[in-house]
Design an enzyme around this catalytic site. Structure first.
Site, PDB file in Angstrom:
ATOM      1  N   SER A 139       0.905  -1.213   0.131  1.00  0.00           N
ATOM      2  CA  SER A 139      -0.112  -0.172  -0.092  1.00  0.00           C
ATOM      3  C   SER A 139       0.998   1.156  -0.060  1.00  0.00           C
ATOM      4  O   SER A 139       2.164   1.300   0.355  1.00  0.00           O
ATOM      5  CB  SER A 139      -1.045  -0.017   1.352  1.00  0.00           C
ATOM      6  OG  SER A 139      -1.659   1.199   1.643  1.00  0.00           O
ATOM      7  N   TYR A 152      -2.742  -1.364  10.258  1.00  0.00           N
ATOM      8  CA  TYR A 152      -2.537  -1.266   8.881  1.00  0.00           C
ATOM      9  C   TYR A 152      -1.230  -0.854   8.394  1.00  0.00           C
ATOM     10  O   TYR A 152      -0.484  -1.608   7.576  1.00  0.00           O
ATOM     11  CB  TYR A 152      -3.638  -0.676   8.276  1.00  0.00           C
ATOM     12  CG  TYR A 152      -3.759  -0.690   6.506  1.00  0.00           C
ATOM     13  CD1 TYR A 152      -4.478  -1.831   6.089  1.00  0.00           C
ATOM     14  CD2 TYR A 152      -3.127  -0.093   5.900  1.00  0.00           C
ATOM     15  CE1 TYR A 152      -4.740  -2.105   4.756  1.00  0.00           C
ATOM     16  CE2 TYR A 152      -3.134  -0.094   4.470  1.00  0.00           C
ATOM     17  CZ  TYR A 152      -3.941  -1.050   4.059  1.00  0.00           C
ATOM     18  OH  TYR A 152      -4.187  -1.208   2.590  1.00  0.00           O
TER      19      TYR A 152
END
Length: 257
Positions: A139, A152
């Site tokens: 990401s 995350y």
């Protein structure tokens, strides 16, 4: 790009395939002629797999045994695993002070531990073939942080470290490892974040998209899952044999600042 070793199609195991990036990768790989095992916790993933022409294995990848069984299932069906795409992920948005411990553990187990265990199980098959591709869907949050995403961000940063280590260990064995770092992609995972971000930041949902998700982007739009799938296909191909240990940003210019 080729999907063949002689006359034998490459075998790809893809996780997190019921929607979004994973579903797009499964579809694209099947179009290229790969034999594909789609792995997802959600039984709806079977419909996606069936429509694309892939096999399906339902598994909770926070369970270490399930990770090994997913690889074993691919080997039973197709004889090997040539390509591993670690895509499965979840999200929880809240401040560190309020972040539930069980959510932290779930995210780390699914998005960092499971990719390691899947790669570990697939590694002997890749080493035997002297050819393998490990592609980790990281990401933009593997490069930068945002408030409210402690687990995350931590998992994605860790995934970059794992990618680099796998690249160094696999280099002499014909195994490459790379990470793809997208900004916000049009997926259910992103859709589900909008309400959480609105609550966390006291905004309406349109403001979240404009002022948070696209704030740092030079290109003011969300990314299509197919755009990520095409990058995955390149990294899985013979053409990318010299590419390893890299983080490929598809981030609309976010990290150019």
């Amino acid at each position: 790009m080729t999907s063949q070793t002689g006359s034998t199609p490459r075998v790809a195991l893809v996780t997190g395939t019921s929607s979004g990036i994973g579903a797009a990768v499964v579809k694209h790989f099947c179009e290229l002629g790969y034999q594909v095992l789609a792995v997802d916790f959600n039984s709806a993933g079977k419909e996606v797999a069936d429509a694309a022409g892939a096999a399906f294995f339902q598994a909770d990848l926070t369970d270490p045994l399930a990770c090994r069984e997913a690889v074993n299932d691919a080997v039973r069906r197709f004889g090997s695993v040539d390509i591993l795409v670690n895509n499965a992920g979840v999200q929880h948005v809240s401040a560190i002070e309020d972040f539930p411990e069980e959510k932290w553990r779930q995210i780390i187990d699914l998005m960092l531990t499971a990719p390691f265990l899947l790669a570990q199980a697939a590694w002997p098959h890749m080493r035997k073939a002297e050819w393998g591709r490990i592609i980790n869907i990281a990401s933009v949050h593997a490069q930068v942080a945002s408030p409210g995403k402690a687990a995350y961000v931590s998992a994605k940063h860790g995934l970059i470290g794992f990618t680099k280590t796998a690249a160094l260990e696999g280099g002499t064995q014909g195994i490459t490892a790379n990470a793809i770092c997208p900004a916000y992609v049009k997926t259910p995972l992103v859709d589900n974040q909008i309400a959480d971000q609105a609550k966390l930041n006291n905004m309406d949902e349109q403001e979240v998209v404009e002022k948070i998700m696209l704030k740092n982007a030079a290109v003011k739009r969300l990314i299509e899952p197919q755009e990520v799938a095409q990058m995955v296909a390149y990294l899985a191909s013979d053409a990318a044999g010299a590419v390893t240990g890299a983080s490929w940003n598809i981030d609309l210019g976010w990290t150019a600042q």
